[in-house]
Enzyme design. Structure first.
Site, PDB file in Angstrom:
ATOM      1  N   HIS A  40       2.025   4.041  12.882  1.00  0.00           N
ATOM      2  CA  HIS A  40       2.329   4.375  11.481  1.00  0.00           C
ATOM      3  C   HIS A  40       3.854   4.371  11.252  1.00  0.00           C
ATOM      4  O   HIS A  40       4.529   5.359  11.515  1.00  0.00           O
ATOM      5  CB  HIS A  40       1.750   5.754  11.179  1.00  0.00           C
ATOM      6  CG  HIS A  40       1.725   6.108   9.739  1.00  0.00           C
ATOM      7  ND1 HIS A  40       0.950   7.113   9.233  1.00  0.00           N
ATOM      8  CD2 HIS A  40       2.388   5.603   8.676  1.00  0.00           C
ATOM      9  CE1 HIS A  40       1.135   7.223   7.932  1.00  0.00           C
ATOM     10  NE2 HIS A  40       2.017   6.307   7.573  1.00  0.00           N
TER      11      HIS A  40
ATOM     12  N   ARG B 217      -4.339   4.917   4.257  1.00  0.00           N
ATOM     13  CA  ARG B 217      -4.784   5.868   5.267  1.00  0.00           C
ATOM     14  C   ARG B 217      -5.966   5.258   6.030  1.00  0.00           C
ATOM     15  O   ARG B 217      -6.856   4.645   5.436  1.00  0.00           O
ATOM     16  CB  ARG B 217      -5.226   7.198   4.644  1.00  0.00           C
ATOM     17  CG  ARG B 217      -4.071   8.088   4.183  1.00  0.00           C
ATOM     18  CD  ARG B 217      -3.186   8.545   5.349  1.00  0.00           C
ATOM     19  NE  ARG B 217      -2.090   9.399   4.910  1.00  0.00           N
ATOM     20  CZ  ARG B 217      -0.836   8.981   4.690  1.00  0.00           C
ATOM     21  NH1 ARG B 217      -0.509   7.709   4.876  1.00  0.00           N
ATOM     22  NH2 ARG B 217       0.098   9.829   4.321  1.00  0.00           N
TER      23      ARG B 217
ATOM     24  N   ASN C 167       9.237   6.679   0.052  1.00  0.00           N
ATOM     25  CA  ASN C 167       9.039   5.496   0.900  1.00  0.00           C
ATOM     26  C   ASN C 167       8.051   4.499   0.291  1.00  0.00           C
ATOM     27  O   ASN C 167       7.526   3.638   0.996  1.00  0.00           O
ATOM     28  CB  ASN C 167       8.624   5.908   2.320  1.00  0.00           C
ATOM     29  CG  ASN C 167       7.425   6.831   2.337  1.00  0.00           C
ATOM     30  OD1 ASN C 167       6.733   6.971   1.329  1.00  0.00           O
ATOM     31  ND2 ASN C 167       7.171   7.470   3.459  1.00  0.00           N
TER      32      ASN C 167
ATOM     33  N   GLN D 252      -4.269  10.352  14.097  1.00  0.00           N
ATOM     34  CA  GLN D 252      -2.975   9.896  14.584  1.00  0.00           C
ATOM     35  C   GLN D 252      -2.352  10.967  15.476  1.00  0.00           C
ATOM     36  O   GLN D 252      -2.317  12.126  15.038  1.00  0.00           O
ATOM     37  CB  GLN D 252      -2.048   9.561  13.411  1.00  0.00           C
ATOM     38  CG  GLN D 252      -2.506   8.331  12.687  1.00  0.00           C
ATOM     39  CD  GLN D 252      -1.586   7.869  11.566  1.00  0.00           C
ATOM     40  OE1 GLN D 252      -1.852   6.874  10.928  1.00  0.00           O
ATOM     41  NE2 GLN D 252      -0.515   8.562  11.312  1.00  0.00           N
TER      42      GLN D 252
HETATM   43  P1  NDP Z   1       0.906   6.931  -6.111  1.00  0.00           P
HETATM   44  O1  NDP Z   1       0.371   8.291  -6.383  1.00  0.00           O
HETATM   45  O2  NDP Z   1       2.045   6.433  -6.903  1.00  0.00           O
HETATM   46  O3  NDP Z   1      -0.258   5.860  -6.253  1.00  0.00           O
HETATM   47  C1  NDP Z   1      -1.546   6.045  -5.804  1.00  0.00           C
HETATM   48  C2  NDP Z   1      -2.467   5.358  -6.784  1.00  0.00           C
HETATM   49  O4  NDP Z   1      -3.798   5.367  -6.256  1.00  0.00           O
HETATM   50  C3  NDP Z   1      -2.494   6.071  -8.135  1.00  0.00           C
HETATM   51  O5  NDP Z   1      -2.249   5.129  -9.153  1.00  0.00           O
HETATM   52  C4  NDP Z   1      -3.898   6.626  -8.162  1.00  0.00           C
HETATM   53  O6  NDP Z   1      -4.465   6.650  -9.433  1.00  0.00           O
HETATM   54  C5  NDP Z   1      -4.650   5.620  -7.354  1.00  0.00           C
HETATM   55  N1  NDP Z   1      -5.963   6.110  -6.937  1.00  0.00           N
HETATM   56  C6  NDP Z   1      -6.335   7.360  -6.601  1.00  0.00           C
HETATM   57  N2  NDP Z   1      -7.648   7.393  -6.329  1.00  0.00           N
HETATM   58  C7  NDP Z   1      -8.111   6.155  -6.520  1.00  0.00           C
HETATM   59  C8  NDP Z   1      -9.390   5.569  -6.416  1.00  0.00           C
HETATM   60  N3  NDP Z   1     -10.453   6.295  -6.086  1.00  0.00           N
HETATM   61  N4  NDP Z   1      -9.517   4.239  -6.704  1.00  0.00           N
HETATM   62  C9  NDP Z   1      -8.436   3.503  -7.074  1.00  0.00           C
HETATM   63  N5  NDP Z   1      -7.212   4.020  -7.199  1.00  0.00           N
HETATM   64  C10 NDP Z   1      -7.044   5.318  -6.923  1.00  0.00           C
HETATM   65  O7  NDP Z   1       1.263   6.912  -4.549  1.00  0.00           O
HETATM   66  P2  NDP Z   1       2.012   5.781  -3.721  1.00  0.00           P
HETATM   67  O8  NDP Z   1       1.685   4.465  -4.299  1.00  0.00           O
HETATM   68  O9  NDP Z   1       3.428   6.152  -3.522  1.00  0.00           O
HETATM   69  O10 NDP Z   1       1.265   5.993  -2.316  1.00  0.00           O
HETATM   70  C11 NDP Z   1      -0.118   5.714  -2.207  1.00  0.00           C
HETATM   71  C12 NDP Z   1      -0.623   6.154  -0.841  1.00  0.00           C
HETATM   72  O11 NDP Z   1      -0.043   5.351   0.173  1.00  0.00           O
HETATM   73  C13 NDP Z   1      -0.223   7.591  -0.449  1.00  0.00           C
HETATM   74  O12 NDP Z   1      -1.096   8.551  -0.984  1.00  0.00           O
HETATM   75  C14 NDP Z   1      -0.306   7.535   1.051  1.00  0.00           C
HETATM   76  O13 NDP Z   1      -1.633   7.799   1.480  1.00  0.00           O
HETATM   77  C15 NDP Z   1       0.015   6.078   1.375  1.00  0.00           C
HETATM   78  N6  NDP Z   1       1.368   5.964   1.937  1.00  0.00           N
HETATM   79  C16 NDP Z   1       1.505   5.414   3.186  1.00  0.00           C
HETATM   80  C17 NDP Z   1       2.733   5.338   3.787  1.00  0.00           C
HETATM   81  C18 NDP Z   1       2.911   4.704   5.118  1.00  0.00           C
HETATM   82  O14 NDP Z   1       3.932   4.930   5.773  1.00  0.00           O
HETATM   83  N7  NDP Z   1       1.982   3.886   5.579  1.00  0.00           N
HETATM   84  C19 NDP Z   1       3.934   5.888   3.132  1.00  0.00           C
HETATM   85  C20 NDP Z   1       3.699   6.319   1.760  1.00  0.00           C
HETATM   86  C21 NDP Z   1       2.448   6.397   1.230  1.00  0.00           C
HETATM   87  P3  NDP Z   1      -4.012   7.581 -10.638  1.00  0.00           P
HETATM   88  O15 NDP Z   1      -2.762   8.299 -10.235  1.00  0.00           O
HETATM   89  O16 NDP Z   1      -3.817   6.572 -11.731  1.00  0.00           O
HETATM   90  O17 NDP Z   1      -5.138   8.510 -10.824  1.00  0.00           O
END
Ligand code: NDP
Length: 399
Positions: A333, A285, A147, A314
């Site tokens: 959400h 989140r 998603n 939630q």
């Molecule tokens: P990804 O894992 O593709 O991307 C998350 C990114 O956040 C990664 O590039 C990661 O870095 C980076 N990250 C982690 N820690 C930090 C930090 N301290 N500072 C800056 N960047 C950081 O996941 P998605 O993009 O698919 O999803 C991201 C988040 O969105 C999910 O974990 C979830 O919490 C939320 N989400 C919400 C949804 C909703 O319905 N509202 C649905 C789907 C997701 P790296 O991997 O480079 O270390």
């Protein structure tokens, strides 16, 4: 044979749908970048129907029962007397969605002596105490990418709706009014604005891509820098930390997982360092933003708007300040649970279950915890620890 406990959100108040607004879903081949969509051997549902609520059962019942497994589906997830807490005791597998999270705290994990697999039908496994899962040898897997694009579309919608003052203007129409000055006195174009994402993974990068044609200036911060070629293609400027990036931005969007490093990242001090009148959009989140600091910043005008769909806990209690603070565009959400997304995460959940029952490896990109440590996608994007504390507050919604 396994006992599977699946926690899903309630059916619509008028009952499970008998008809839909559209007749189907567009067919997608791959995710951007080439990752394949979920590849279960079969599915027992029609893509485009409601799968994420209790009666939808993620389309899993026939598959599980035909193999002799049992399936319990419930929305009653909070408090010691909940169906979830009762059924968890002898469950082998728990499936939960971030939209209506079955919080798997250390205490609950301690009671679930048979639990071996926790599947997130979606993305974001912070509702599981990952440290406790590691300590108890529980595998945690989620349906990576299912998603991400859904959320990125939602983020762009929310940025535009805040900046252009869409929701109050819509409300004037509903009230029978035509009060243009009231609508436009808080309305701006985003053209020329500085827009930054905290996290440039699947969602963050998709948000940058979608915003580029609006002729904005793009920024990002992430634990890993994007490839040079992608930075150039997007015209996005990298910042080492969120603290370095946010003072420059007119709009900040948060797209990083919740883990100990990001919990409360947007506290009073971080929000105070933003431009006066900035917009903050958080679909990642709720706990990444300090609840009371956000409400205060909207009341004082430090933030011009806040939107998103994620809360903590939630469901949010009825008196949660984000329900009533000024200039917000919050929804429950929902961004990752469009009917389009549901078809993908239901299929991905089935793929994970098929692998598990057949003793085949679960895709690396789906793994968060395995063999007592962070693994796969989890090892890349999460840090070890627990982000579930305070989740028992979710029981207050019922009262
Ligand atoms: P990804 O894992 O593709 O991307 C998350 C990114 O956040 C990664 O590039 C990661 O870095 C980076 N990250 C982690 N820690 C930090 C930090 N301290 N500072 C800056 N960047 C950081 O996941 P998605 O993009 O698919 O999803 C991201 C988040 O969105 C999910 O974990 C979830 O919490 C939320 N989400 C919400 C949804 C909703 O319905 N509202 C649905 C789907 C997701 P790296 O991997 O480079 O270390």
């Amino acid at each position: 044979m396994a006992k599977v406990v699946c926690v899903l959100y309630d059916d619509p108040v008028d009952g499970y749908p008998t008809a839909y607004a559209r007749d189907g879903l567009p067919k997608l081949e791959n995710y951007p970048g080439g990752q394949t969509l979920p590849t279960p051997k079969a599915i027992d549902f029609q893509p485009g129907v409601l799968l994420g609520s209790v009666s939808g059962e993620l389309g899993l019942r026939k598959f599980l029962e035909s193999q002799g497994h049992s399936l319990v589906v419930t929305s009653d997830k909070d408090g010691p007397d909940s169906v979830f807490e009762r059924e968890l005791v002898d469950a082998d597998i728990v499936i939960s969605q971030p939209f209506w999270p079955a919080y798997l705290t250390a205490e609950r994990i301690g009671k679930a002596s048979k639990l071996k697999l926790a599947i997130t039908a979606g993305i974001g496994s912070d509702h599981v105490d990952l440290q406790a899962a590691m300590d108890h040898g529980i595998t945690v897997a989620e349906v990576t990418y299912c998603n991400s694009i859904s959320v990125s579309e939602h983020v762009v919608m929310m940025i535009l709706s805040l900046a252009r003052n869409y929701i109050p203007s819509y409300q004037w129409v509903m009230k029978g009014g035509w009060n243009i000055a009231d609508c436009v006195a808080r309305s701006y174009d985003i053209e020329g604005m500085e827009i930054g994402t905290v996290g440039a993974g699947r969602i963050g990068t998709a948000v940058l891509r979608r915003l580029k044609p609006f002729d904005v200036r793009l920024h990002y911060t992430d634990r890993h820098r994007l490839p040079d070629s992608l930075e150039k293609e997007l015209g996005a400027r990298f910042h080492q930390t969120a603290a370095e990036m946010v003072p420059i931005c007119d709009v900040v969007t948060i797209n990083a997982p919740l883990h100990p490093e990001t919990e409360n990242l947007f506290d009073e001090a971080m929000i105070a360092s933003m431009k006066r009148g900035a917009y903050l959009v958080n679909t990642a989140r709720g706990k990444i933003c300090n609840r009371d600091a956000v409400a205060r910043a909207l009341a004082s005008g430090q933030l011009a708007g806040y939107a998103g769909d994620v809360w903590f806990p939630q469901p949010a209690p009825k008196d949660h300040p984000w329900r009533s603070m000024p200039h917000h565009g919050m929804t429950p959400h929902i961004s990752g649970s469009s009917l389009s997304a549901q078809a993908r995460y239901a299929a991905g959940t089935r793929e994970i279950l098929e692998c598990w029952f057949e003793g085949k490896p679960i895709r690396e990109e789906y793994l968060i915890v395995a063999s007592g440590k962070l693994a796969g996608a989890g090892a890349h994007s999460y840090s070890a620890g627990d982000a579930t504390s305070g989740s028992e507050e979710a029981a207050r919604f019922k009262s």
